[in-house]
Write a protein that holds these residues in place. Structure first.
Motif, mmCIF file in Angstrom:
data_model
loop_
_atom_site.group_PDB
_atom_site.id
_atom_site.type_symbol
_atom_site.label_atom_id
_atom_site.label_comp_id
_atom_site.label_asym_id
_atom_site.label_seq_id
_atom_site.Cartn_x
_atom_site.Cartn_y
_atom_site.Cartn_z
ATOM 1 N N GLU A 34 -24.807 14.934 -8.398
ATOM 2 C CA GLU A 34 -25.744 14.133 -7.608
ATOM 3 C C GLU A 34 -24.991 13.117 -6.744
ATOM 4 O OE1 GLU A 34 -25.990 14.833 -10.802
ATOM 5 O OE2 GLU A 34 -27.976 15.721 -11.116
ATOM 6 N N LYS A 35 -23.960 12.521 -7.298
ATOM 7 C CA LYS A 35 -23.171 11.545 -6.547
ATOM 8 C C LYS A 35 -22.474 12.211 -5.361
ATOM 9 C CE LYS A 35 -19.140 10.307 -7.998
ATOM 10 N NZ LYS A 35 -18.011 9.788 -8.762
ATOM 11 N N LYS A 36 -21.872 13.371 -5.590
ATOM 12 C CA LYS A 36 -21.162 14.073 -4.517
ATOM 13 C C LYS A 36 -22.133 14.543 -3.434
ATOM 14 C CE LYS A 36 -17.228 15.372 -7.289
ATOM 15 N NZ LYS A 36 -16.496 16.421 -7.986
ATOM 16 N N LEU A 39 -22.968 11.386 -1.403
ATOM 17 C CA LEU A 39 -21.842 10.971 -0.565
ATOM 18 C C LEU A 39 -21.607 11.964 0.576
ATOM 19 C CD1 LEU A 39 -19.378 9.662 -3.297
ATOM 20 C CD2 LEU A 39 -20.779 8.321 -1.710
ATOM 21 N N GLY A 40 -21.826 13.254 0.312
ATOM 22 C CA GLY A 40 -21.714 14.259 1.365
ATOM 23 C C GLY A 40 -22.766 14.056 2.446
ATOM 24 N N CYS A 41 -23.963 13.699 2.026
ATOM 25 C CA CYS A 41 -25.036 13.431 2.975
ATOM 26 C C CYS A 41 -24.687 12.218 3.836
ATOM 27 C CB CYS A 41 -26.346 13.197 2.232
ATOM 28 S SG CYS A 41 -27.748 12.811 3.310
ATOM 29 N N GLN A 51 -31.330 8.465 5.827
ATOM 30 C CA GLN A 51 -31.454 9.923 5.859
ATOM 31 C C GLN A 51 -31.113 10.554 4.508
ATOM 32 O OE1 GLN A 51 -29.251 11.511 9.178
ATOM 33 N NE2 GLN A 51 -30.206 10.105 10.626
ATOM 34 N N CYS A 52 -30.533 9.780 3.615
ATOM 35 C CA CYS A 52 -30.086 10.301 2.316
ATOM 36 C C CYS A 52 -30.811 9.651 1.145
ATOM 37 C CB CYS A 52 -28.581 10.083 2.177
ATOM 38 S SG CYS A 52 -27.619 10.770 3.532
ATOM 39 N N ARG A 53 -31.902 8.953 1.422
ATOM 40 C CA ARG A 53 -32.599 8.219 0.363
ATOM 41 C C ARG A 53 -33.088 9.137 -0.755
ATOM 42 N NH1 ARG A 53 -34.480 3.208 0.426
ATOM 43 N NH2 ARG A 53 -36.511 3.803 -0.358
ATOM 44 N N HIS A 54 -33.500 10.337 -0.411
ATOM 45 C CA HIS A 54 -33.964 11.266 -1.444
ATOM 46 C C HIS A 54 -32.836 11.601 -2.419
ATOM 47 C CE1 HIS A 54 -32.241 13.767 1.714
ATOM 48 N NE2 HIS A 54 -32.114 14.732 0.825
ATOM 49 N N LEU A 55 -31.602 11.643 -1.937
ATOM 50 C CA LEU A 55 -30.459 11.927 -2.804
ATOM 51 C C LEU A 55 -30.050 10.701 -3.612
ATOM 52 C CD1 LEU A 55 -28.411 14.149 -0.355
ATOM 53 C CD2 LEU A 55 -29.796 14.875 -2.301
#
Length: 98
Positions: A34-36, A39-41, A51-55
Motif C-alpha cells: 500500500e505504501k509503495k 508513493l508511486g502515485c 490525486q492519490c487520496r484513495h491510496l
C-alpha cells in the motif's frame, strides 16, 4: 549565561506529547504494498496528493487493520468524501463530496 542554551531550548518547560500519540513503525513491512502504491502515485502525479487520496486512505486502513496505529473513523482523518475506486483501478475517477 542563559538557562536555555542554543540547542537545548527552555529546559524549564515540559514537552507536550503529540495529539495522536506515537505509533509503531512497520518493521515487518505489513503495509509495504500500500505504501509503495501510494508513493508511486505521488511520483506519477508530480506529488499532487489530492490525486492519490484513495491510496492514502487504503494505506491508513491497512495500518489500522494490522494494529500499527489506533483504529479511528476515516472521516476523523479527513477522508469523509473520498470514495473507493472501482476494481479496474481507474485513478481518474476519484471524486470528493464537498
Amino acid at each position: 549565561m542563559s538557562t536555555g542554551g542554543a540547542f537545548g531550548g527552555n529546559r524549564g518547560l515540559r514537552p507536550i506529547p503529540p495529539e495522536k500519540g506515537i505509533f509503531p513503525l512497520d518493521h515487518l513491512h505489513e503495509c509495504d504494498a500500500e505504501k509503495k502504491e501510494y508513493l508511486g502515485c505521488l511520483k506519477f502525479s508530480s506529488n499532487k496528493s489530492e490525486q492519490c487520496r484513495h491510496l492514502s486512505k487504503k494505506y491508513l486502513q491497512c495500518r489500522m487493520a494490522k494494529n500499527l496505529m489506533a483504529k479511528q473513523d476515516m472521516s476523523e482523518l479527513g477522508f469523509s468524501g473520498v470514495k473507493e475506486l472501482d476494481s479496474a483501478g481507474d485513478k481518474n475517477k476519484e471524486s470528493l463530496d464537498h
